[in-house]
Scaffold this motif. Structure first.
Motif, PDB file in Angstrom:
ATOM      1  N   SER A  69       0.852  -1.186   0.000  1.00  0.00           N
ATOM      2  CA  SER A  69       0.000   0.000   0.000  1.00  0.00           C
ATOM      3  C   SER A  69       0.887   1.235   0.000  1.00  0.00           C
ATOM      4  CB  SER A  69      -0.912   0.045   1.239  1.00  0.00           C
ATOM      5  OG  SER A  69      -1.566   1.302   1.292  1.00  0.00           O
ATOM      6  N   GLY A  71      -0.404   4.182   0.194  1.00  0.00           N
ATOM      7  CA  GLY A  71      -1.096   5.156   1.043  1.00  0.00           C
ATOM      8  C   GLY A  71      -1.892   6.179   0.235  1.00  0.00           C
ATOM      9  N   ASP A 197      -2.220 -10.433   7.609  1.00  0.00           N
ATOM     10  CA  ASP A 197      -3.094 -11.530   8.054  1.00  0.00           C
ATOM     11  C   ASP A 197      -2.344 -12.553   8.882  1.00  0.00           C
ATOM     12  OD1 ASP A 197      -4.939 -11.265   5.060  1.00  0.00           O
ATOM     13  OD2 ASP A 197      -5.668 -10.976   7.100  1.00  0.00           O
ATOM     14  N   LYS A 271     -11.585  -4.323   0.641  1.00  0.00           N
ATOM     15  CA  LYS A 271     -11.181  -5.691   0.296  1.00  0.00           C
ATOM     16  C   LYS A 271     -10.336  -5.598  -0.955  1.00  0.00           C
ATOM     17  CE  LYS A 271     -11.790  -9.185   1.745  1.00  0.00           C
ATOM     18  NZ  LYS A 271     -10.771  -9.923   2.540  1.00  0.00           N
ATOM     19  N   TYR A 290     -18.246 -10.127   9.299  1.00  0.00           N
ATOM     20  CA  TYR A 290     -18.017  -9.062  10.288  1.00  0.00           C
ATOM     21  C   TYR A 290     -19.271  -8.245  10.584  1.00  0.00           C
ATOM     22  CZ  TYR A 290     -13.254 -10.351   9.123  1.00  0.00           C
ATOM     23  OH  TYR A 290     -12.103 -11.066   8.906  1.00  0.00           O
ATOM     24  N   ASN A 298     -11.796  -3.596  -4.261  1.00  0.00           N
ATOM     25  CA  ASN A 298     -10.993  -3.059  -5.362  1.00  0.00           C
ATOM     26  C   ASN A 298      -9.959  -4.078  -5.786  1.00  0.00           C
ATOM     27  OD1 ASN A 298      -8.931  -0.617  -3.530  1.00  0.00           O
ATOM     28  ND2 ASN A 298      -9.414  -2.705  -2.989  1.00  0.00           N
TER      29      ASN A 298
HETATM   30  C1  LIG Z   1      -4.370  -0.890  -0.243  1.00  0.00           C
HETATM   31  C2  LIG Z   1      -5.370  -0.288  -1.208  1.00  0.00           C
HETATM   32  C3  LIG Z   1      -5.496  -1.149  -2.463  1.00  0.00           C
HETATM   33  C4  LIG Z   1      -4.938   1.123  -1.624  1.00  0.00           C
HETATM   34  O1  LIG Z   1      -3.668   1.091  -2.233  1.00  0.00           O
HETATM   35  P1  LIG Z   1      -2.790   2.420  -2.092  1.00  0.00           P
HETATM   36  O2  LIG Z   1      -3.597   3.534  -2.692  1.00  0.00           O
HETATM   37  O3  LIG Z   1      -1.544   2.120  -2.854  1.00  0.00           O
HETATM   38  O4  LIG Z   1      -2.544   2.641  -0.629  1.00  0.00           O
HETATM   39  C5  LIG Z   1      -6.741  -0.115  -0.529  1.00  0.00           C
HETATM   40  O5  LIG Z   1      -7.668   0.420  -1.448  1.00  0.00           O
HETATM   41  C6  LIG Z   1      -7.225  -1.420   0.040  1.00  0.00           C
HETATM   42  O6  LIG Z   1      -7.801  -2.263  -0.639  1.00  0.00           O
HETATM   43  N1  LIG Z   1      -6.967  -1.597   1.364  1.00  0.00           N
HETATM   44  C7  LIG Z   1      -7.363  -2.800   2.089  1.00  0.00           C
HETATM   45  C8  LIG Z   1      -6.390  -3.869   1.838  1.00  0.00           C
HETATM   46  C9  LIG Z   1      -6.557  -5.065   2.750  1.00  0.00           C
HETATM   47  O7  LIG Z   1      -5.610  -5.658   3.143  1.00  0.00           O
HETATM   48  N2  LIG Z   1      -7.783  -5.437   3.126  1.00  0.00           N
HETATM   49  C10 LIG Z   1      -7.992  -6.651   3.906  1.00  0.00           C
HETATM   50  C11 LIG Z   1      -9.183  -6.437   4.801  1.00  0.00           C
HETATM   51  S1  LIG Z   1      -8.716  -5.307   6.028  1.00  0.00           S
HETATM   52  S2  LIG Z   1      -7.647  -6.368   7.112  1.00  0.00           S
HETATM   53  C12 LIG Z   1      -8.817  -7.356   7.848  1.00  0.00           C
HETATM   54  C13 LIG Z   1      -8.177  -8.505   8.601  1.00  0.00           C
HETATM   55  N3  LIG Z   1      -7.412  -9.321   7.715  1.00  0.00           N
HETATM   56  C14 LIG Z   1      -9.316  -9.277   9.236  1.00  0.00           C
HETATM   57  O8  LIG Z   1      -9.784 -10.183   8.548  1.00  0.00           O
HETATM   58  O9  LIG Z   1      -9.760  -8.865  10.318  1.00  0.00           O
HETATM   59  C15 LIG Z   1      -8.241  -7.792   2.949  1.00  0.00           C
HETATM   60  O10 LIG Z   1      -8.398  -7.515   1.743  1.00  0.00           O
HETATM   61  O11 LIG Z   1      -8.309  -8.935   3.447  1.00  0.00           O
END
Ligand SMILES: CC(C)(COP(=O)(O)O)[C@@H](O)C(=O)NCCC(=O)N[C@@H](CSSC[C@H](N)C(=O)O)C(=O)O
Length: 358
Positions: A69, A71, A197, A271, A290, A298
């Motif tokens: 990321s 940011g 994770d 996500k 959740y 995305n």
């Molecule tokens: C990281 C990006 C793509 C943005 O990019 P930059 O503009 O370069 O910063 C953001 O839009 C995003 O999807 N963020 C969420 C990414 C993420 O890791 N989401 C987790 C959910 S939040 S983490 C949740 C945790 N794992 C749990 O289950 O409790 C997933 O997809 O699994």
């Protein structure tokens, strides 16, 4: 309500076996003052998380696993929340993009390229004459950014909280959530951070740098855990030394946030997927797991041009048109945030006009 009354064993164990950031008590007081001040002024408060968390592989960290990321999503979204009148707690990866400075801090061309001439700095450090001048073609945009930055700074509507590891992120997220409980559903969580994770549990963390070379003749290291216990070790194979890593899952903090840390707030998670075939399925799965308000899905490859809002009603795509030649690309966050604000207003008015109202 304190967080331990609703915690699950894995969450309690996580927080009990990890050290909180040393300045957490001070940060908690700062966040409390920030939330109180803006709540008293009738301003909604949004926590925007941004950037990737790291998972160290050694206590004296030389190697770590990072989550992608830059940011951009978080920093750009924070600007649009500020313009929408929110106070923003910006929980961000240290040194990742920040609101306003993002336009100049990490761009490919150096900030100095925006300046057309330098004042001559005299021997004693005083300006010896001449002024720093911004290229005319950048001046309008830079003035616009500067004015917005100054407004946020003078209004103290932007609070920057840096993290690096997933542990510091989780301690800070929990603390901010506890402080935001006082504002009920005036609180909004916009979780754009890329959260790890998997992690190395402390009892399986190597103390010193994992060795890639042969240490057979080296002196014993004091107090180091036998390599066999460590979660990240090297293993002799025919092809030479392999790095073998065995990690544990990070507690599902999103569940704790929804059920206990911020039970009245509006919670939005992102996500991130790379396979378009599973994006909607994974968004719906997160929403069912959740029970929060909204998942914004995305794809890594198109995240700047399209996102999908998934809630219990269904899904809504938001897309920006490709910029025509010579035109600035519209920032998709300029479309995302107004839609989020609209939904937050619905949640707040529903709560106000709730079943007892009328
Ligand atoms: C990281 C990006 C793509 C943005 O990019 P930059 O503009 O370069 O910063 C953001 O839009 C995003 O999807 N963020 C969420 C990414 C993420 O890791 N989401 C987790 C959910 S939040 S983490 C949740 C945790 N794992 C749990 O289950 O409790 C997933 O997809 O699994």
């Amino acid at each position: 309500m304190n967080s331990s009354t609703i915690a699950s064993p894995d969450e309690n164990e996580y927080f009990e076996t990890h050290s909180a950031p040393p300045n957490l008590p001070e940060l908690s007081r700062i966040v409390q003052g920030f939330v109180l001040r803006h709540h008293a002024a009738g301003r909604h408060v949004v926590l925007v998380s941004s950037g990737g968390t790291t998972v160290p592989l050694e206590n004296q960290t030389v190697r770590f696993i990072d989550n992608f990321s830059a940011g951009t999503r978080g920093a750009t979204s924070a600007e649009y929340f500020l313009e929408a009148g929110y106070a923003v707690v910006f929980l961000h990866r240290q040194f990742s993009l920040l609101p306003y400075s993002r336009h100049y801090s990490h761009s490919t061309n150096c900030f100095l390229d925006y300046l057309s001439e330098w004042g001559r700095i005299g021997e004693d450090g005083n300006q010896a004459g001449g002024d720093v001048v911004v290229h005319s073609k950048y001046r309008a945009q830079m003035l616009d950014v500067l004015r917005k930055y100054r407004r946020a700074k003078e209004g103290r509507t932007l609070l920057l909280l840096p993290f690096t590891t997933v542990t510091s992120y989780l301690f800070l997220l929990r603390e901010v959530a506890m402080q935001m409980q006082m504002i009920g559903n005036g609180a909004l969580f916009y979780l754009a951070a890329a959260v790890s994770d998997f992690f190395v549990p402390p009892d399986r963390m190597a103390e010193h740098k994992i060795q890639s070379g042969d240490l057979s003749g080296a002196p014993e290291t004091e107090g180091a855990k036998p390599a066999t216990q460590a979660a990240a070790t090297t293993k002799e194979t025919g092809a030479g030394k392999k790095l073998v890593i065995d990690l544990d899952p990070v507690p599902k903090f999103l569940k704790r946030l929804v059920e206990g840390w911020a039970p009245e707030a509006m919670i939005i998670s992102f996500k991130l997927e790379t396979d378009p075939n599973i994006l909607l399925y994974k968004c719906r799965q997160a929403l069912e797991r959740y029970r929060h308000h909204l998942v914004i899905g995305n794809l890594l490859s198109t995240r700047k041009f399209e996102v999908v809002f998934v809630d219990k009603e269904g899904e809504q795509w938001i897309r920006v048109p490709e910029a025509k030649d010579g035109e600035e690309q519209i920032e998709i966050e300029s479309l995302i945030i107004p839609e989020v604000v609209k939904r937050h207003e619905i949640v707040m008015s529903a709560k106000k006009d709730g079943p007892m109202a009328g």
